[in-house]
Design an enzyme around this catalytic site. Structure first.
Site, PDB file in Angstrom:
ATOM      1  CE1 TYR A 116      -4.542   0.079  -0.180  1.00 51.05           C
ATOM      2  CE2 TYR A 116      -4.213  -1.529   1.219  1.00 51.05           C
ATOM      3  CZ  TYR A 116      -4.984  -1.144   0.349  1.00 51.05           C
ATOM      4  OH  TYR A 116      -6.194  -1.408   0.132  1.00 51.05           O
ATOM      5  CD  GLU A 149      -3.306   3.886   0.732  1.00 48.96           C
ATOM      6  OE1 GLU A 149      -2.186   3.598   1.098  1.00 48.96           O
ATOM      7  OE2 GLU A 149      -4.589   3.315   1.241  1.00 48.96           O
ATOM      8  CG  ASP A 153      -8.928  10.627 -23.420  1.00 46.13           C
ATOM      9  OD1 ASP A 153      -7.766   9.786 -23.831  1.00 46.13           O
ATOM     10  OD2 ASP A 153     -10.086  10.166 -23.145  1.00 46.13           O
ATOM     11  CB  THR A 165      -5.138   3.854 -21.402  1.00 40.57           C
ATOM     12  OG1 THR A 165      -4.927   3.841 -22.874  1.00 40.57           O
ATOM     13  CG2 THR A 165      -6.380   4.127 -21.040  1.00 40.57           C
ATOM     14  CE  LYS A 171      -7.584   2.269 -24.923  1.00 39.64           C
ATOM     15  NZ  LYS A 171      -7.967   3.129 -23.928  1.00 39.64           N
ATOM     16  NE  ARG A 190      -7.098  -3.221 -19.290  1.00 38.89           N
ATOM     17  CZ  ARG A 190      -7.033  -3.666 -20.526  1.00 38.89           C
ATOM     18  NH1 ARG A 190      -6.233  -4.433 -21.379  1.00 38.89           N
ATOM     19  NH2 ARG A 190      -7.870  -2.962 -21.084  1.00 38.89           N
TER      20      ARG A 190
HETATM   21  N1  DSN Z   1     -12.274   0.409 -24.439  1.00 34.32           N
HETATM   22  C1  DSN Z   1     -11.355   1.368 -25.046  1.00 34.32           C
HETATM   23  C2  DSN Z   1     -11.325   1.265 -26.455  1.00 34.32           C
HETATM   24  O1  DSN Z   1     -11.506   0.094 -26.961  1.00 34.32           O
HETATM   25  O2  DSN Z   1     -11.199   2.244 -27.109  1.00 34.32           O
HETATM   26  C3  DSN Z   1     -11.706   2.644 -24.469  1.00 34.32           C
HETATM   27  O3  DSN Z   1     -12.170   2.700 -23.172  1.00 34.32           O
END
Ligand code: DSN
Length: 426
Positions: free
Chosen positions: A52, A54, A199, A226, A229, A235
Site C-alpha cells: 500500500y 497512499e 485524451d 491509458t 494501448k 493496463r
Molecule cells: N475500451 C477502450 C477502447 O476500446 O477504445 C476505450 O475505453
C-alpha cells in the site's frame, strides 16, 4: 512457467493456457489492444502488488516505501521525458479514472465540458448520458464537419463554445482515424477562457514514438492517457499537466478519487515508458501507421467504405452496411469464427443501436508488435472481405480460420512460451 498456479489451481491455469493459445493463434485487430513485452509482464507479476502506498513519493501515509518511491519516481520522470510534460501523475488505475480525476480537479458540479460527439468518435467518459459524470457536469458536443475527410467543424465548435461557455474543452477520441489540429483547439479554448485537455489514450504510443503531433507542444493544460494501448504498457492511466495544475491534479487523484495506487502496475508503467524512450519504439510506431495505411488502402480497393476514407493513425472505422449489407455485429461474429478479433462500432450519425451498429473498428498496434508488415496487411484485408461475403458459409469460414491460424503462428506473441501451448493437451 506457472508451476505454482498449475499445481494449486488447475481451473485458472487451464483458462490462462487457453487464453495464451487464443492470443497466439488469433489475429488481434482490436484498436485499443496490444501485447506487452516480457519485461513489462514480469514487472506486473511482482511483490510490488503487496504494497500500500497512499500518497506520493516522499509523502506517504504508510511506512516501508523505500522502493515504491524509487519505482514511482522513475515512472514519473520517464513519463515527463517521454512527452515533454512539466508534471506527471502515474497513479490513475485506468483511462476513465484519469479523466474523472481531471474533471474533479478543474470543475465544479454543473460546469460545462465540450467534447467530441460519441458517434463521431468521442469516448464514454467524454460525457455519454449513461455515465455518472453526465449527471454531474453539463456536456456539450462538437462533431466532424465532413465525414468523408474527418475534418472537425471548428466554426460550429467556436459558436457553441461562445454560447455554452465551457470551462473545459476536450480533444481526443476512441474511434476517430484522423490527426487533430491542436492549435485550433487551443485557440478556441483561449477565446472562451476554457481549460484545454486532450485524451490521447488511443494514440499515446504514436505520439511517444514521434509519429503524430504532441498536444503538450501546443500548450494543452492537461493530457490524459491509458498506458496499455499503442503505448504498449500495462493496463493503467496517466495524467500529464502544467506545473501550476500539478497540486490540484495530484489531490484529485489521491485522496480525492482513488485509494492506494497499484504499485505493480506503476512498476510496469516505468518499464514500458523506458521502452518507449528507445529509438526502436519510434520505428514500431512508424510501422503501426504504415500497416494501417496499407490495410485501409487494400480494404478500400476491395470495395469497403471506410469512415473518412482512410486513416492517419493506427485505426480504421468501416461502414459494414454500405460495404457488405451486414451489420457490425454480423461481421464481428463471422470474423470471430475465423480467428480475427475486432469490435462492432457505431459510425457517425448511426441510426442503428450500439449493440448492433452499422460498423466495425479495427487497428494495427497488436499485429505490428508481432512483427507483421505490409505484406501481411494485404492478406488480412482479403480475409476480412472474404469473411464478410460469407458470414453464413461456415465451411468457407473454417477454411479461412486455418489460413489465419497458419499465419499467426509464424509471428510469436511476446511473453508467451509457444512450447507450453504446443505441449499441453488441448
Ligand atoms: N475500451 C477502450 C477502447 O476500446 O477504445 C476505450 O475505453
Amino acid at each position: 512457467m506457472f508451476d505454482a498456479l498449475k499445481n494449486q489451481d488447475p481451473e485458472i491455469y487451464n483458462a490462462l493456457i487457453n487464453e495464451e493459445k487464443r492470443q497466439v493463434t488469433g489475429m488481434e485487430l482490436i484498436a485499443s489492444e496490444n501485447y506487452v513485452s516480457p519485461a513489462v509482464l514480469e514487472a506486473l507479476g511482482t511483490v510490488f502488488t503487496n504494497k500500500y502506498s497512499e500518497g506520493y513519493p516522499g509523502k506517504r501515509y504508510y511506512g516501508g516505501q523505500e522502493y515504491t518511491d524509487v519505482v514511482e519516481t522513475l515512472a514519473i520522470e520517464r513519463a515527463k521525458q517521454l512527452f515533454g510534460a512539466e508534471h506527471a501523475n502515474v497513479q490513475p488505475h485506468s483511462g476513465a479514472p484519469a479523466n474523472i480525476a481531471v474533471y474533479s480537479a478543474l470543475l465544479e458540479p454543473g460546469d460545462t465540458v465540450m467534447g467530441m460527439d460519441l458517434s463521431h468518435g468521442g469516448h464514454l467518459t467524454h460525457g455519454h448520458p449513461v455515465t455518472y459524470m453526465a449527471h454531474i457536469y453539463n456536456f456539450v458536443r462538437y462533431k466532424m464537419k465532413d465525414i468523408e475527410t474527418g475534418e472537425i467543424d471548428f466554426d460550429e465548435m467556436l459558436a457553441v463554445a461562445k454560447r455554452e461557455k465551457p470551462k473545459l474543452i476536450l480533444a481526443g477520441f476512441s474511434a476517430y482515424p484522423r490527426e487533430l489540429d491542436y492549435a485550433k483547439f487551443r485557440a478556441i479554448a483561449d477565446e472562451v477562457g476554457a481549460y484545454c485537455m486532450m485524451d490521447m489514450a488511443h494514440i499515446a504510443g504514436l505520439i511517444a514514438g514521434k509519429q503524430l503531433k504532441n498536444p503538450v507542444d501546443f500548450g494543452f493544460d492537461v493530457v490524459t492517457s491509458t498506458t496499455h494501448k499503442t503505448l504498449r504498457g500495462p493496463r493503467g492511466g496517466l495524467i500529464l499537466c502544467k506545473k501550476e495544475l500539478a497540486q490540484k491534479i495530484d489531490k484529485a487523484v489521491f485522496p480525492g478519487f482513488q485509494g492506494g495506487p497499484h504499485m505493480n502496475n506503476t512498476t510496469a508503467k516505468a518499464v514500458a515508458f523506458a521502452e518507449a524512450l528507445k529509438p526502436e519504439f519510434q520505428e514500431y510506431a512508424a510501422q503501426v501507421i504504415r500497416n494501417a495505411k496499407v490495410l485501409s488502402e487494400t480494404l478500400m480497393e476491395l470495395g469497403c467504405k471506410l469512415i473518412t476514407n482512410g486513416t492517419d493513425n493506427h485505426m480504421m472505422l468501416m461502414d459494414t452496411i454500405t460495404s457488405f449489407g451486414c451489420s457490425g455485429q454480423q461481421v464481428e461474429t463471422a470474423l470471430d469464427e475465423v480467428g480475427i478479433t475486432l469490435n462492432k462500432n457505431m459510425i457517425a450519425n448511426d441510426t442503428r443501436p450500439p449493440m448492433d451498429p452499422s460498423g466495425i473498428r479495427l487497428g494495427t498496434p497488436a499485429i505490428t508488435t508481432r512483427g507483421m508488415k505490409e505484406e501481411e496487411m494485404k492478406k488480412i484485408a482479403a480475409w476480412m472481405v472474404d469473411t464478410a461475403h460469407h458470414v453464413d458459409d461456415h465451411d468457407r469460414l473454417r477454411q479461412l480460420k486455418k489460413e489465419v491460424t497458419a499465419l499467426c503462428t509464424r509471428f510469436p506473441v511476446p511473453g508467451i512460451d509457444s512450447n507450453v501451448i504446443h505441449t499441453e493437451n488441448f
